[in-house]
Design a protein around this motif. Structure first.
Motif, PDB file in Angstrom:
ATOM      1  N   TYR A   1       0.873  -1.176   0.000  1.00  0.00           N
ATOM      2  CA  TYR A   1       0.000   0.000   0.000  1.00  0.00           C
ATOM      3  C   TYR A   1       0.905   1.219   0.000  1.00  0.00           C
ATOM      4  CZ  TYR A   1      -3.421   3.476   1.520  1.00  0.00           C
ATOM      5  OH  TYR A   1      -4.217   4.578   1.608  1.00  0.00           O
ATOM      6  N   SER A   2       0.826   2.009  -1.056  1.00  0.00           N
ATOM      7  CA  SER A   2       1.749   3.142  -1.153  1.00  0.00           C
ATOM      8  C   SER A   2       1.068   4.454  -1.512  1.00  0.00           C
ATOM      9  CB  SER A   2       2.842   2.846  -2.192  1.00  0.00           C
ATOM     10  OG  SER A   2       2.277   2.580  -3.465  1.00  0.00           O
ATOM     11  N   HIS A   3      -0.239   4.428  -1.829  1.00  0.00           N
ATOM     12  CA  HIS A   3      -0.959   5.651  -2.158  1.00  0.00           C
ATOM     13  C   HIS A   3      -1.679   6.149  -0.907  1.00  0.00           C
ATOM     14  CE1 HIS A   3      -0.675   5.775  -6.639  1.00  0.00           C
ATOM     15  NE2 HIS A   3      -0.276   4.537  -6.414  1.00  0.00           N
ATOM     16  N   MET A   4      -1.158   7.202  -0.312  1.00  0.00           N
ATOM     17  CA  MET A   4      -1.756   7.724   0.915  1.00  0.00           C
ATOM     18  C   MET A   4      -3.097   8.393   0.618  1.00  0.00           C
ATOM     19  SD  MET A   4       0.381   6.763   3.193  1.00  0.00           S
ATOM     20  CE  MET A   4       0.794   5.351   2.153  1.00  0.00           C
ATOM     21  N   SER A   5      -4.078   8.111   1.453  1.00  0.00           N
ATOM     22  CA  SER A   5      -5.419   8.671   1.279  1.00  0.00           C
ATOM     23  C   SER A   5      -5.662   9.793   2.282  1.00  0.00           C
ATOM     24  CB  SER A   5      -6.467   7.576   1.507  1.00  0.00           C
ATOM     25  OG  SER A   5      -6.274   6.494   0.633  1.00  0.00           O
ATOM     26  N   PRO A   6      -6.596  10.677   1.962  1.00  0.00           N
ATOM     27  CA  PRO A   6      -7.034  11.654   2.969  1.00  0.00           C
ATOM     28  C   PRO A   6      -7.695  10.910   4.121  1.00  0.00           C
ATOM     29  CG  PRO A   6      -7.811  12.247   0.758  1.00  0.00           C
ATOM     30  CD  PRO A   6      -7.309  10.844   0.685  1.00  0.00           C
ATOM     31  N   THR A   7      -7.945  11.600   5.214  1.00  0.00           N
ATOM     32  CA  THR A   7      -8.646  10.957   6.323  1.00  0.00           C
ATOM     33  C   THR A   7     -10.109  10.731   5.928  1.00  0.00           C
ATOM     34  OG1 THR A   7      -9.446  12.965   7.405  1.00  0.00           O
ATOM     35  CG2 THR A   7      -7.181  12.261   7.915  1.00  0.00           C
ATOM     36  N   ILE A   8     -10.803   9.943   6.716  1.00  0.00           N
ATOM     37  CA  ILE A   8     -12.200   9.649   6.412  1.00  0.00           C
ATOM     38  C   ILE A   8     -13.070  10.893   6.506  1.00  0.00           C
ATOM     39  CG2 ILE A   8     -12.070   7.235   7.077  1.00  0.00           C
ATOM     40  CD1 ILE A   8     -13.218   7.960   9.792  1.00  0.00           C
ATOM     41  N   TYR A   9     -12.536  11.967   7.088  1.00  0.00           N
ATOM     42  CA  TYR A   9     -13.254  13.242   7.188  1.00  0.00           C
ATOM     43  C   TYR A   9     -12.852  14.203   6.077  1.00  0.00           C
ATOM     44  CZ  TYR A   9     -13.373  11.140  11.835  1.00  0.00           C
ATOM     45  OH  TYR A   9     -13.494  10.252  12.870  1.00  0.00           O
ATOM     46  N   GLY A  10     -11.977  13.746   5.164  1.00  0.00           N
ATOM     47  CA  GLY A  10     -11.503  14.613   4.098  1.00  0.00           C
ATOM     48  C   GLY A  10     -10.360  15.508   4.523  1.00  0.00           C
ATOM     49  N   GLY A  11      -9.657  15.143   5.604  1.00  0.00           N
ATOM     50  CA  GLY A  11      -8.511  15.911   6.062  1.00  0.00           C
ATOM     51  C   GLY A  11      -7.262  15.604   5.258  1.00  0.00           C
ATOM     52  N   ALA A  12      -6.376  16.581   5.155  1.00  0.00           N
ATOM     53  CA  ALA A  12      -5.175  16.429   4.336  1.00  0.00           C
ATOM     54  C   ALA A  12      -3.945  16.028   5.140  1.00  0.00           C
ATOM     55  CB  ALA A  12      -4.896  17.750   3.600  1.00  0.00           C
ATOM     56  N   GLU A  13      -4.071  15.893   6.464  1.00  0.00           N
ATOM     57  CA  GLU A  13      -2.888  15.684   7.301  1.00  0.00           C
ATOM     58  C   GLU A  13      -2.135  14.397   6.986  1.00  0.00           C
ATOM     59  OE1 GLU A  13      -6.559  14.847  10.043  1.00  0.00           O
ATOM     60  OE2 GLU A  13      -6.027  16.134   8.336  1.00  0.00           O
ATOM     61  N   SER A  14      -2.822  13.387   6.468  1.00  0.00           N
ATOM     62  CA  SER A  14      -2.159  12.115   6.158  1.00  0.00           C
ATOM     63  C   SER A  14      -1.392  12.155   4.841  1.00  0.00           C
ATOM     64  CB  SER A  14      -3.201  10.991   6.099  1.00  0.00           C
ATOM     65  OG  SER A  14      -4.233  11.330   5.189  1.00  0.00           O
ATOM     66  N   LEU A  15      -1.704  13.106   3.980  1.00  0.00           N
ATOM     67  CA  LEU A  15      -1.124  13.132   2.638  1.00  0.00           C
ATOM     68  C   LEU A  15       0.357  13.483   2.619  1.00  0.00           C
ATOM     69  CD1 LEU A  15      -4.030  14.866   0.668  1.00  0.00           C
ATOM     70  CD2 LEU A  15      -3.554  12.415   0.931  1.00  0.00           C
ATOM     71  N   SER A  16       0.841  14.167   3.655  1.00  0.00           N
ATOM     72  CA  SER A  16       2.252  14.544   3.686  1.00  0.00           C
ATOM     73  C   SER A  16       3.163  13.333   3.831  1.00  0.00           C
ATOM     74  CB  SER A  16       2.515  15.526   4.834  1.00  0.00           C
ATOM     75  OG  SER A  16       2.176  14.936   6.082  1.00  0.00           O
ATOM     76  N   SER A  17       2.604  12.170   4.178  1.00  0.00           N
ATOM     77  CA  SER A  17       3.398  10.955   4.309  1.00  0.00           C
ATOM     78  C   SER A  17       3.631  10.263   2.970  1.00  0.00           C
ATOM     79  CB  SER A  17       2.703   9.966   5.251  1.00  0.00           C
ATOM     80  OG  SER A  17       2.652  10.472   6.569  1.00  0.00           O
ATOM     81  N   GLN A  18       3.026  10.774   1.919  1.00  0.00           N
ATOM     82  CA  GLN A  18       3.174  10.151   0.605  1.00  0.00           C
ATOM     83  C   GLN A  18       4.625  10.179   0.136  1.00  0.00           C
ATOM     84  OE1 GLN A  18       0.761   8.665  -1.613  1.00  0.00           O
ATOM     85  NE2 GLN A  18       2.707   7.994  -2.490  1.00  0.00           N
ATOM     86  N   ALA A  19       5.140   9.013  -0.264  1.00  0.00           N
ATOM     87  CA  ALA A  19       6.453   8.941  -0.915  1.00  0.00           C
ATOM     88  C   ALA A  19       6.226   9.265  -2.385  1.00  0.00           C
ATOM     89  CB  ALA A  19       7.051   7.554  -0.745  1.00  0.00           C
TER      90      ALA A  19
END
Length: 373
Positions: free
Chosen positions: A250-268
């Motif tokens: 799994y390598s495509h980081m998704s937004p949070t279930i609330y549509g937050g962008a905080e998880s996207l910065s972890s994308q390689a």
């Protein structure tokens, strides 16, 4: 405790063995024969004993059918698969987590018990228990045990940190899941603990993985590739070889279930891979997702217009197919796209990406590296 599950699924009928991913398809008249035999009494028929012995090395000769077989009845709702999020709480604080706020909140046991019976009556045979981290939920063992007794084939999605716990190990070895899927966040202590933001998490993971492997439990590893651990991607896959487990990535980081962008910065970003075109799925029609509060939705991503299984019961699921069809329709910036047939992102996920103001190249496969359509 049953040895086999005999169950209808869609237009077919299967014989399943708890703890095994393998199954056997049988004709409808054989299913009806076994269903009647469990009711009236008798031994497991010879036409079933032979294939079962070859498939699972299980000898049911001269065994009473009612003692060995759990026969599931057909359901008019036909939801053969479900995922159940016991709790959003977790003992890790992973940077990439799509759950956002990890609150420890959920149903009381009497409501969970009612929910599991509802899922059985909806036709659920394959049940995925997830979280958060499901094994830290106070009702995990009770939920798992009842689901097993109701004739469900269980998969547990876990970070593996508690698999060495004697009570859990006993639970999994006496009532075997057909799969334990462990997320892998690194191949060294520094990287793993760094991504989970929990000191000692690597040691707990390796301890749990080792103990589960020695117990012969069915393991699968999901390699999570992020900016923090991309340099260890090959080493994480090598863990699967070391422990004889299938690895997926799994390598495509998704937004949070609330549509937050905080998880996207972890994308390689250098590790983005082209995905296969999305051609539709059965979500909401033959499968569903249930959150910690008993709210049923199309899937883990599409959580709009949830249905309360606690208050409405199974009757509410009659609306889920229509909700799914609306959710999968082209909408927003994707409406009218002439290249939609080759798009690799489903509409509910695309909607979350748009809500998070994510760069187009994260979810739209028709953009160049600059993010232009």
């Amino acid at each position: 405790m049953h040895d086999l599950i005999v169950a209808p699924f869609l237009d077919d009928h299967y014989v399943l063995r708890p703890g095994s991913a393998k199954g056997m398809k049988i004709p409808a008249h054989r299913y009806l024969e076994l269903r009647q035999l469990v009711t009236t009494g008798g031994e497991v028929p010879t036409w079933l004993c032979g294939p079962v012995l070859r498939q699972w090395s299980l000898d049911l000769t001269n065994t009473r059918a009612e003692a060995a077989l759990l026969v599931r009845h057909p359901s008019p709702y036909g939801h053969g698969r479900a995922s159940y999020e016991l709790n959003l709480g977790c003992n890790y604080a992973c940077k990439h987590c799509y759950l956002g706020l990890k609150e420890f909140a959920g149903l009381e046991w009497d409501q969970q018990e009612k929910l599991l019976y509802t899922l059985r009556d909806a036709g659920v045979i394959w049940l995925q228990l997830t979280g958060g981290e499901p094994t830290i939920d106070r009702h995990f063992a009770a939920v798992y045990s009842l689901a097993y007794e109701l004739g469900m084939m269980i998969e547990v999605l876990t970070n593996g940190s508690r698999l060495h716990n004697p009570l859990l190990l006993d639970l999994f070895t006496t009532r075997r899941p057909y799969r334990l899927t462990l997320s892998v966040y690194g191949a060294t202590q520094e990287t793993y603990d760094g991504l989970t933001q929990r000191r000692g998490s690597w040691a707990h993971f390796m301890h749990g993985l080792t103990v589960a492997h020695k117990a012969g439990l069915p393991l699968e590893l999901t390699v999570i590739v992020t900016e923090d651990n991309v340099h260890e991607a090959e080493a994480m896959h090598a863990l699967g070889e070391q422990f004889g487990a299938v690895t997926r990535e799994y390598s495509h980081m998704s937004p949070t279930i609330y549509g937050g962008a905080e998880s996207l910065s972890s994308q390689a970003t250098t590790y983005l891979r082209k995905r296969k075109p999305f051609t539709g799925c059965d979500a909401g029609h033959t499968s569903l997702h249930v959150d910690p509060h008993g709210m049923a939705s199309v899937c883990k991503i599409s959580r709009d217009h949830p249905i309360s299984l606690v208050t409405e019961g199974i009757a509410g699921l009659a609306r889920l197919g229509e909700i799914a069809d609306r959710a999968l329709g082209r909408q927003g910036g994707c409406a009218g796209c002439t290249l939609s047939k080759s798009c690799s992102t489903c509409m509910p996920l695309a909607a979350l990406y748009r809500k998070a103001s994510a760069p187009l190249n994260r979810y739209c496969q028709h953009t160049d590296t600059a993010g232009r359509r």
